[in-house]
Design a protein around this motif. Structure first.
Motif, PDB file in Angstrom:
ATOM      1  N   SER A  86      51.124   8.997   9.534  1.00 52.30           N
ATOM      2  CA  SER A  86      51.865  10.218   9.235  1.00 52.30           C
ATOM      3  C   SER A  86      53.160   9.892   8.512  1.00 52.30           C
ATOM      4  CB  SER A  86      52.174  10.983  10.519  1.00 52.30           C
ATOM      5  OG  SER A  86      50.988  11.404  11.123  1.00 52.30           O
ATOM      6  N   VAL A  91      60.642  15.836   8.379  1.00 50.87           N
ATOM      7  CA  VAL A  91      59.544  16.613   8.937  1.00 50.87           C
ATOM      8  C   VAL A  91      59.946  17.139  10.305  1.00 50.87           C
ATOM      9  CG1 VAL A  91      57.121  16.566   9.670  1.00 50.87           C
ATOM     10  CG2 VAL A  91      57.864  15.136   7.749  1.00 50.87           C
ATOM     11  N   GLU A 109      58.742  19.107  13.797  1.00 52.04           N
ATOM     12  CA  GLU A 109      57.485  18.970  14.532  1.00 52.04           C
ATOM     13  C   GLU A 109      57.456  19.898  15.727  1.00 52.04           C
ATOM     14  OE1 GLU A 109      56.055  15.323  17.100  1.00 52.04           O
ATOM     15  OE2 GLU A 109      55.692  14.932  14.961  1.00 52.04           O
ATOM     16  N   THR A 137      50.077  19.080   8.928  1.00 49.71           N
ATOM     17  CA  THR A 137      51.403  19.132   8.312  1.00 49.71           C
ATOM     18  C   THR A 137      51.323  20.103   7.156  1.00 49.71           C
ATOM     19  OG1 THR A 137      51.819  16.830   8.917  1.00 49.71           O
ATOM     20  CG2 THR A 137      53.252  17.790   7.231  1.00 49.71           C
ATOM     21  N   SER A 194      53.663  22.120   4.032  1.00 47.78           N
ATOM     22  CA  SER A 194      54.902  21.934   3.280  1.00 47.78           C
ATOM     23  C   SER A 194      54.913  22.776   2.019  1.00 47.78           C
ATOM     24  CB  SER A 194      55.039  20.455   2.899  1.00 47.78           C
ATOM     25  OG  SER A 194      56.155  20.247   2.065  1.00 47.78           O
ATOM     26  N   ARG A 198      55.137  19.731  10.988  1.00 48.84           N
ATOM     27  CA  ARG A 198      53.916  19.170  11.580  1.00 48.84           C
ATOM     28  C   ARG A 198      53.607  19.871  12.894  1.00 48.84           C
ATOM     29  NH1 ARG A 198      55.204  13.974  11.756  1.00 48.84           N
ATOM     30  NH2 ARG A 198      54.370  13.790   9.660  1.00 48.84           N
TER      31      ARG A 198
END
Length: 167
Positions: free
Chosen positions: A32, A44, A46, A153, A155, A163
């Motif tokens: 990842s 990122v 989460e 994930t 974006s 994520r």
């Protein structure tokens, strides 16, 4: 102008058609982390999504790739270029990535969640989920869990990546 649009369309179709079959070595957190900065921004956020769905026994690397290909095929059959790329990564293709292909698309996490809600209907049309006759109570994240994806994930491809760890 028309030529540039054709090139963009061909590039977008290539991304949607070819990337589901490309994989990078490794899995787990390291895999990842390798994807961050390459497919989506490095920062990122989460969250853990606890699904009531169970992984189906038939969930394999091949079924996950078939699912991604089915969704990509559905997007490529529309009369306009795909708005996002979706592909599976990791040795076992258990990490799903969805990235916007346009600047003003999916610019917020709320919009990304709305896209996932819309993709629930598209996912239901894939062969594997049609064959399973999946209940209507499940959403796109539940489908991902059923197919053996461990994370998704999403974006805008520019400013954020989020994520979902599927549990």
């Amino acid at each position: 102008m028309k030529r540039r649009r054709q090139i963009r369309l061909i590039a977008a179709l290539w991304i949607v058609a070819a990337l589901p079959f490309a994989t990078l070595p490794g899995h787990g957190a390291g895999a990842s982390e390798r994807h961050a900065g390459y497919y989506y921004p490095e920062s990122v956020t989460e969250e853990h999504y606890i699904s009531h769905a169970q992984k189906i026994p038939a969930a394999t690397r091949e079924s996950r790739l078939a699912f991604v290909s089915g969704v990509a095929k559905s997007a490529s059959e529309r009369p306009y270029p795909p708005q996002r790329a979706m592909f599976a990564k990791g040795d076992d293709a258990n990490k799903l990535i969805i990235v916007s292909l346009y600047d003003d698309h999916m610019t917020t996490l709320a919009q990304a969640r709305a896209i996932l809600a819309m993709m629930t209907g598209v996912a239901r049309t894939t062969k594997i989920l049609r064959d399973l006759q999946v209940e209507s109570i499940f959403n796109f994240l539940d489908f991902c869990k059923m197919l053996g994806f461990t994370e998704l994930t999403i974006s805008d491809g520019r400013t954020y990546a989020h994520r979902f760890v599927l549990e």
